[in-house]
Motif scaffolding. Structure first.
Motif, PDB file in Angstrom:
ATOM      1  N   VAL A 114      -1.727  -5.474   0.702  1.00 19.96           N
ATOM      2  CA  VAL A 114      -2.970  -5.990   1.047  1.00 19.96           C
ATOM      3  C   VAL A 114      -3.740  -4.943   1.869  1.00 19.96           C
ATOM      4  CG1 VAL A 114      -1.862  -8.229   1.276  1.00 19.96           C
ATOM      5  CG2 VAL A 114      -1.790  -6.781   3.280  1.00 19.96           C
ATOM      6  N   GLU A 115      -5.354  -5.053   1.746  1.00 22.60           N
ATOM      7  CA  GLU A 115      -6.051  -4.225   2.354  1.00 22.60           C
ATOM      8  C   GLU A 115      -6.061  -4.486   3.773  1.00 22.60           C
ATOM      9  OE1 GLU A 115      -9.817  -3.966   0.441  1.00 22.60           O
ATOM     10  OE2 GLU A 115      -9.057  -3.353  -1.364  1.00 22.60           O
ATOM     11  N   LYS A 116      -6.211  -3.302   4.535  1.00 26.05           N
ATOM     12  CA  LYS A 116      -6.384  -3.556   6.020  1.00 26.05           C
ATOM     13  C   LYS A 116      -7.949  -4.269   6.226  1.00 26.05           C
ATOM     14  CE  LYS A 116      -3.654   0.107   7.544  1.00 26.05           C
ATOM     15  NZ  LYS A 116      -3.722   1.564   8.363  1.00 26.05           N
ATOM     16  N   THR A 117      -7.904  -5.165   7.275  1.00 26.89           N
ATOM     17  CA  THR A 117      -9.228  -5.899   7.433  1.00 26.89           C
ATOM     18  C   THR A 117     -10.330  -5.323   8.130  1.00 26.89           C
ATOM     19  OG1 THR A 117      -8.133  -6.801   9.367  1.00 26.89           O
ATOM     20  CG2 THR A 117      -7.902  -7.948   7.382  1.00 26.89           C
ATOM     21  N   ALA A 118      -9.716  -4.048   8.674  1.00 25.24           N
ATOM     22  CA  ALA A 118     -10.774  -3.544   9.620  1.00 25.24           C
ATOM     23  C   ALA A 118     -10.702  -2.160   9.601  1.00 25.24           C
ATOM     24  CB  ALA A 118     -10.838  -3.856  11.268  1.00 25.24           C
ATOM     25  N   ASN A 119     -11.704  -1.174   9.799  1.00 24.03           N
ATOM     26  CA  ASN A 119     -11.619   0.158  10.055  1.00 24.03           C
ATOM     27  C   ASN A 119     -11.050   0.577  11.107  1.00 24.03           C
ATOM     28  OD1 ASN A 119     -12.260   2.837  10.243  1.00 24.03           O
ATOM     29  ND2 ASN A 119     -13.954   2.651   8.720  1.00 24.03           N
ATOM     30  N   PRO A 120      -9.936   1.333  11.258  1.00 22.67           N
ATOM     31  CA  PRO A 120      -9.387   1.854  12.525  1.00 22.67           C
ATOM     32  C   PRO A 120     -10.515   2.772  13.455  1.00 22.67           C
ATOM     33  CG  PRO A 120      -8.077   2.306  10.726  1.00 22.67           C
ATOM     34  CD  PRO A 120      -9.260   1.921  10.126  1.00 22.67           C
ATOM     35  N   ASP A 121     -11.244   3.631  12.856  1.00 21.41           N
ATOM     36  CA  ASP A 121     -12.234   4.278  13.706  1.00 21.41           C
ATOM     37  C   ASP A 121     -13.086   3.150  14.574  1.00 21.41           C
ATOM     38  OD1 ASP A 121     -10.834   6.435  12.892  1.00 21.41           O
ATOM     39  OD2 ASP A 121     -12.234   6.762  11.122  1.00 21.41           O
TER      40      ASP A 121
ATOM     41  N   PRO B 180       6.777  -9.886   1.118  1.00 18.13           N
ATOM     42  CA  PRO B 180       6.849  -8.843   0.215  1.00 18.13           C
ATOM     43  C   PRO B 180       5.495  -8.014   0.528  1.00 18.13           C
ATOM     44  CG  PRO B 180       6.482 -10.617  -1.107  1.00 18.13           C
ATOM     45  CD  PRO B 180       6.783 -10.946   0.325  1.00 18.13           C
ATOM     46  N   THR B 181       4.857  -8.299   1.426  1.00 15.82           N
ATOM     47  CA  THR B 181       3.479  -7.709   1.530  1.00 15.82           C
ATOM     48  C   THR B 181       3.620  -6.426   2.348  1.00 15.82           C
ATOM     49  OG1 THR B 181       2.875  -9.099   3.545  1.00 15.82           O
ATOM     50  CG2 THR B 181       2.457  -9.820   1.441  1.00 15.82           C
ATOM     51  N   PHE B 182       2.496  -5.541   1.936  1.00 16.41           N
ATOM     52  CA  PHE B 182       2.421  -4.168   2.722  1.00 16.41           C
ATOM     53  C   PHE B 182       1.224  -3.744   2.905  1.00 16.41           C
ATOM     54  CE2 PHE B 182       7.029  -4.337   1.020  1.00 16.41           C
ATOM     55  CZ  PHE B 182       7.593  -3.677   1.934  1.00 16.41           C
ATOM     56  N   GLN B 183       0.833  -2.789   3.836  1.00 13.27           N
ATOM     57  CA  GLN B 183      -0.426  -1.968   3.843  1.00 13.27           C
ATOM     58  C   GLN B 183      -0.006  -0.791   3.618  1.00 13.27           C
ATOM     59  OE1 GLN B 183      -2.391  -2.955   7.621  1.00 13.27           O
ATOM     60  NE2 GLN B 183      -3.029  -4.898   6.830  1.00 13.27           N
ATOM     61  N   LEU B 184      -1.263  -0.007   2.906  1.00 11.92           N
ATOM     62  CA  LEU B 184      -0.986   1.451   2.637  1.00 11.92           C
ATOM     63  C   LEU B 184      -0.706   2.231   4.039  1.00 11.92           C
ATOM     64  CD1 LEU B 184      -3.554   2.149  -0.196  1.00 11.92           C
ATOM     65  CD2 LEU B 184      -1.123   2.130  -0.256  1.00 11.92           C
ATOM     66  N   GLY B 185       0.321   3.107   4.154  1.00  5.35           N
ATOM     67  CA  GLY B 185       0.537   3.535   5.383  1.00  5.35           C
ATOM     68  C   GLY B 185       1.851   3.218   5.771  1.00  5.35           C
ATOM     69  N   ASP B 186       2.300   1.888   5.391  1.00  2.00           N
ATOM     70  CA  ASP B 186       3.629   1.264   5.859  1.00  2.00           C
ATOM     71  C   ASP B 186       4.854   1.951   4.966  1.00  2.00           C
ATOM     72  OD1 ASP B 186       2.046  -0.342   7.393  1.00  2.00           O
ATOM     73  OD2 ASP B 186       2.352  -2.133   5.965  1.00  2.00           O
ATOM     74  N   THR B 187       5.953   1.612   5.663  1.00  3.41           N
ATOM     75  CA  THR B 187       7.117   2.227   5.156  1.00  3.41           C
ATOM     76  C   THR B 187       8.141   1.283   4.584  1.00  3.41           C
ATOM     77  OG1 THR B 187       7.074   4.236   6.491  1.00  3.41           O
ATOM     78  CG2 THR B 187       9.175   3.755   5.566  1.00  3.41           C
ATOM     79  N   ALA B 188       8.495   1.121   3.374  1.00  2.00           N
ATOM     80  CA  ALA B 188       9.317   0.113   2.788  1.00  2.00           C
ATOM     81  C   ALA B 188      11.061   0.623   3.233  1.00  2.00           C
ATOM     82  CB  ALA B 188       9.252   0.029   1.374  1.00  2.00           C
ATOM     83  N   HIS B 189      11.839  -0.301   3.576  1.00  2.00           N
ATOM     84  CA  HIS B 189      13.210  -0.117   3.881  1.00  2.00           C
ATOM     85  C   HIS B 189      13.955  -0.911   3.008  1.00  2.00           C
ATOM     86  CE1 HIS B 189      11.100   0.801   7.574  1.00  2.00           C
ATOM     87  NE2 HIS B 189      12.216   1.433   8.245  1.00  2.00           N
ATOM     88  N   LEU B 190      14.684  -0.139   2.153  1.00  2.10           N
ATOM     89  CA  LEU B 190      15.540  -0.452   0.827  1.00  2.10           C
ATOM     90  C   LEU B 190      16.936  -0.208   1.264  1.00  2.10           C
ATOM     91  CD1 LEU B 190      12.864   0.933  -0.708  1.00  2.10           C
ATOM     92  CD2 LEU B 190      13.620  -0.630  -2.333  1.00  2.10           C
TER      93      LEU B 190
END
Length: 405
Positions: free
Chosen positions: A354-361, A179-189
């Motif tokens: 859950v927060e992303k572990t690193a900065n994409p930039d 059930p874990t997601f990161q911001l920017g993901d899409t939930a499929h219901l």
């Protein structure tokens, strides 16, 4: 006569460790949260050393369920806090799936400053709790009477509908395992109705709301579907939409761009949807529809039916609201005799962020620098290899044309 059934408790401590504990199990030490699901009651035992740090929590900081039920009175020397409530008390929610009755609630630890102090030394923690009771078979040790099956009972069984709401994998092939997601993901219901031997039916998602707890009336909240099937979350910066075509009339799929509530420390949400059905041959209309907003065309479009049934989504009014369960509706005498449930509220969750572990930039910059350095090293190796070959050829030619006397 009370029976203990399987219980799943997922305990997420923000900034700490994650505990997953069910009924008492053999392990080193003592479980910090123990839950027993009885035939009509829920028993919760919480260790005062909840965080395993040796600092004891205060019983007054613990409550159970959306209605904040308080623990039982305990002696000061007790090292545990106990709750004993009915399965239908404290605002517990009930979800009926194809094979189980699922009672959902949560244990809340909300520390408050003591005396004149303005600080706390423990975290605010919400512990989701589920009690699952299998629907197949008899939950009592006594025999079922009558042992014969009357025709009326058979009709009731055939007309019973079971509504469900699941999180799905991205390819819609199976239920989502985590059930874990990161911001920017899409939930499929995926919403479903199990019709059994009922006549063919078409399922609709009438209304959906997201809340930080299983209680659909909690605050803050965010409306995802409104106005009898308008997926209004797609009006914002999200790409949320119903999936067309349907897998079948009894199933409806949709996507939601995940989010969390600002200024709320709970990294989880629950989604509660009001599901309803019509006969499969009923033509979709303003009260029974599934409409998505397209930013490219700046218009609403239905999963099935004519486009005009979605025009009311722009107005924000598509007829009278009917967000009540069948048990709360005024029904005809014939409908009461048939016991057909044509709508229900169903909750899915928690969706844990859950927060992303690193900065994409930073990752992209580091990757580019690594690629550049690797290219330079390879070029240097190639240059040195070529130089060695040239020098070797020169020595060979010198030796060939100037033999030693």
């Amino acid at each position: 006569m009370a029976l203990n059934y399987g219980l799943f408790v997922c305990f997420l401590l923000w900034g700490g460790t994650e505990l997953c504990c069910s009924q008492p199990i053999l392990q080193t030490g003592t479980p910090r949260v123990v839950v027993e699901c009885l035939e009509a009651q829920l028993l919760v035992t919480v260790s005062k050393d909840l965080f395993g740090t040796g600092k004891l929590i205060r019983p007054a900081d613990l409550t159970l369920g959306p209605e904040d039920c308080e623990p039982l009175d305990s002696v000061g020397t007790d090292d545990v806090v106990r709750f004993e409530v009915g399965l239908h008390e404290c605002g517990n929610s009930l979800q009926v799936t194809e094979d189980a009755l699922v009672y959902s609630t949560f244990l809340l630890h909300n520390p408050r400053p003591v005396g004149n102090l303005s600080i706390v030394r423990t975290n605010r923690v919400e512990v989701p709790i589920e009690c699952r009771f299998p629907r197949q078979g008899n939950v009592s040790s006594h025999g079922i009477l009558p042992t014969w099956v009357p025709f009326r009972t058979t009709v009731f069984s055939e007309e019973k509908l079971v509504f469900s709401l699941y999180l799905m994998e991205e390819n819609w092939s199976s239920k989502k395992r985590s059930p874990t997601f990161q911001l920017g993901d899409t939930a499929h219901l995926q919403a479903e109705v199990h019709t059994g031997s009922h006549v063919p039916l078409r399922l609709f998602v009438d209304h959906c709301v997201a809340t930080p707890t299983p209680n659909r009336n909690a605050s803050p909240y965010h409306t995802i579907v409104d106005f009898h099937g308008c997926l209004v979350d797609g009006l914002s910066d999200a790409s949320s939409a119903f999936k067309a075509p349907r897998p079948g009339p009894e199933t409806l799929q949709f996507t939601v761009d995940v989010f969390h509530f600002a200024n709320d420390s709970r990294n989880m949400i629950y989604i509660t949807c009001h599901l309803k059905v019509t006969s499969a041959d009923h033509v979709p209309d303003q009260l029974n529809k599934a409409c998505s907003f397209s930013k490219s065309s700046n218009s609403w479009s239905p999963v099935e039916g004519t486009a005009d049934i979605c025009h009311c989504c722009n107005k924000g009014s598509c007829g009278s609201r009917s967000r009540r369960l069948v048990g709360q509706r005024q029904e005809s005498a014939s409908r009461r005799r048939r016991h057909v449930t044509e709508e229900a509220d169903v909750t899915v969750g928690p969706l844990i962020f859950v927060e992303k572990t690193a900065n994409p930039d930073v990752e992209e910059s580091t990757s580019s620098l690594t690629s550049l350095m690797l290219g330079l090293v390879l070029a240097m190796v190639a240059f040195l290899t070529l130089a060695n070959i040239v020098l070797g050829l020169a020595k060979w030619r010198r030796a060939a044309f100037h033999p030693v006397k």
